[in-house]
Motif scaffolding. Sequence first.
Motif, PDB file in Angstrom:
ATOM      1  N   GLN B  69       0.843  -1.204   0.000  1.00 40.36           N
ATOM      2  CA  GLN B  69       0.000   0.000   0.000  1.00 40.36           C
ATOM      3  C   GLN B  69       0.880   1.256   0.000  1.00 40.36           C
ATOM      4  O   GLN B  69       1.982   1.237   0.542  1.00 40.36           O
ATOM      5  CB  GLN B  69      -0.883   0.030   1.258  1.00 40.36           C
ATOM      6  CG  GLN B  69      -1.763  -1.197   1.443  1.00 40.36           C
ATOM      7  CD  GLN B  69      -2.721  -1.382   0.276  1.00 40.36           C
ATOM      8  OE1 GLN B  69      -3.310  -0.422  -0.202  1.00 40.36           O
ATOM      9  NE2 GLN B  69      -2.848  -2.623  -0.186  1.00 40.36           N
ATOM     10  N   THR B  73      -1.034   6.764   2.261  1.00 43.60           N
ATOM     11  CA  THR B  73      -2.408   6.334   2.577  1.00 43.60           C
ATOM     12  C   THR B  73      -2.450   5.771   3.998  1.00 43.60           C
ATOM     13  O   THR B  73      -3.388   6.034   4.762  1.00 43.60           O
ATOM     14  CB  THR B  73      -2.881   5.274   1.561  1.00 43.60           C
ATOM     15  OG1 THR B  73      -2.661   5.783   0.253  1.00 43.60           O
ATOM     16  CG2 THR B  73      -4.355   4.968   1.728  1.00 43.60           C
ATOM     17  N   LEU B 143      -7.111  10.771  -4.065  1.00 40.04           N
ATOM     18  CA  LEU B 143      -7.341   9.349  -3.789  1.00 40.04           C
ATOM     19  C   LEU B 143      -8.638   8.880  -4.456  1.00 40.04           C
ATOM     20  O   LEU B 143      -9.594   9.648  -4.590  1.00 40.04           O
ATOM     21  CB  LEU B 143      -7.432   9.096  -2.281  1.00 40.04           C
ATOM     22  CG  LEU B 143      -6.207   9.448  -1.430  1.00 40.04           C
ATOM     23  CD1 LEU B 143      -6.413   8.986   0.008  1.00 40.04           C
ATOM     24  CD2 LEU B 143      -4.946   8.811  -1.982  1.00 40.04           C
ATOM     25  N   LYS B 146     -12.286   3.983  -3.539  1.00 37.95           N
ATOM     26  CA  LYS B 146     -11.944   2.731  -2.849  1.00 37.95           C
ATOM     27  C   LYS B 146     -10.846   2.972  -1.810  1.00 37.95           C
ATOM     28  O   LYS B 146     -10.894   2.435  -0.709  1.00 37.95           O
ATOM     29  CB  LYS B 146     -11.477   1.709  -3.899  1.00 37.95           C
ATOM     30  CG  LYS B 146     -11.423   0.305  -3.398  1.00 37.95           C
ATOM     31  CD  LYS B 146     -11.046  -0.634  -4.530  1.00 37.95           C
ATOM     32  CE  LYS B 146     -10.889  -2.044  -3.989  1.00 37.95           C
ATOM     33  NZ  LYS B 146     -10.434  -2.967  -5.020  1.00 37.95           N
ATOM     34  N   GLU B 147      -9.865   3.769  -2.198  1.00 37.38           N
ATOM     35  CA  GLU B 147      -8.767   4.073  -1.263  1.00 37.38           C
ATOM     36  C   GLU B 147      -9.287   4.850  -0.054  1.00 37.38           C
ATOM     37  O   GLU B 147      -8.898   4.582   1.086  1.00 37.38           O
ATOM     38  CB  GLU B 147      -7.689   4.909  -1.967  1.00 37.38           C
ATOM     39  CG  GLU B 147      -6.857   4.141  -2.964  1.00 37.38           C
ATOM     40  CD  GLU B 147      -5.843   5.049  -3.660  1.00 37.38           C
ATOM     41  OE1 GLU B 147      -4.646   4.787  -3.525  1.00 37.38           O
ATOM     42  OE2 GLU B 147      -6.266   6.009  -4.343  1.00 37.38           O
TER      43      GLU B 147
END
Lengths: 193, 179
Positions: B69, B73, B143, B146-147
């Motif tokens: 990832q 984030t 972003l 989904k993120e």
Amino acid sequence: MECPDIKALHELLDRALEPQAVVGVERHLRACASCLARYQGLEAVARAVAALPSLSPSPAFRGRVLAALAAARPSPRRLEWGLGALGALVSGWTAAAVFLAASRLGPDRFLRFWELLADPARTSAILKAHLAKAILVPGHLLAALRFTESLLGPEAAYLPLQAAAAAGIALIFMTMVASRAPLGAATRNWRTI
Amino acid sequence: MTRHDSDRAAVRRCLGGDSGAFAELLERYQNQIFSLVLRMVRNPADAEDLAQDAFVKAFRNLASYDPEQPFITWLFKIAHNTTIDFLRRKRPETVSIPEDDSLVDRGLSAADAVVGEAVAERLLGSLTPLYREALLLRHKEGLALKEIAGLLGIPEGTVKIRLFRARELLKDKVGAEAA
């Protein structure tokens, strides 16, 4: 001409529409001034947020964070002393166990026991397999005890127990070192940053 | 080397004992984290404390970071949790937002408005922190839905609702300013 749900305009902006829906909504926007104006309003909001400047903390911020990081872990000196003491304890315990085993079995049988353990081609393989399986199934420890007893006599029966206990303690020790050492090591040099 | 690769390398070095590597990550991301937190709490002193807490938590839990990832984030997630805890303690009403989807059409007021920086900042500040956060993560940080959902620990549908409401509210406010 039916206008799409306003949610579809938001989803278009978020690239969350299915490809075939995108084609339909875009075609509609080309033909409907009202929906186009609404969509452009959403785009204007998105652009305004995207154009907001990046904000900086005060110049002292970085130093404060680094100082907090240094304090976030036990001091390296204390950590090293703690690990050293634990290492000494494990080593001492293992040495005592070996000494006791040697004194009870006598040198010949004690050496034979280690030869058996060290030679995979001989009967020690059976003992090792029992000890390895004993990690998962306690019954195998009993089998290992009986096997050792049959080979070396009743005095040797406690050896696998000692070996298993020593291995367990060593495993715990290594896990602790492995899990703490990187951060401990990282903390070690914080004051020099 | 991409930023993601560079972040992963810095995390590896940090876990391997190179303390300078985390200082590198701090330098790289302090403004992004501080900006997000400040725009949520709207108080520079609180924002600095919360950003500091977020970095310390990240450092303590670096071993749990998933290198697949993006590091930022993960950092946003920590900052979000830290900030939400703070806001709940301080002003519970500001983070309690009903999530039902019952928006009404609010007209076409801001169709071609050009919003200045100061106005945008002020209008953004008039939204609730969670709406502000959703807008910032989507449009300022770029972003994907989904993120954002993964980062905030909420369903993607909830992210859509927050963005929908936040944008509609902001569009109305921009329209009102223009009028």
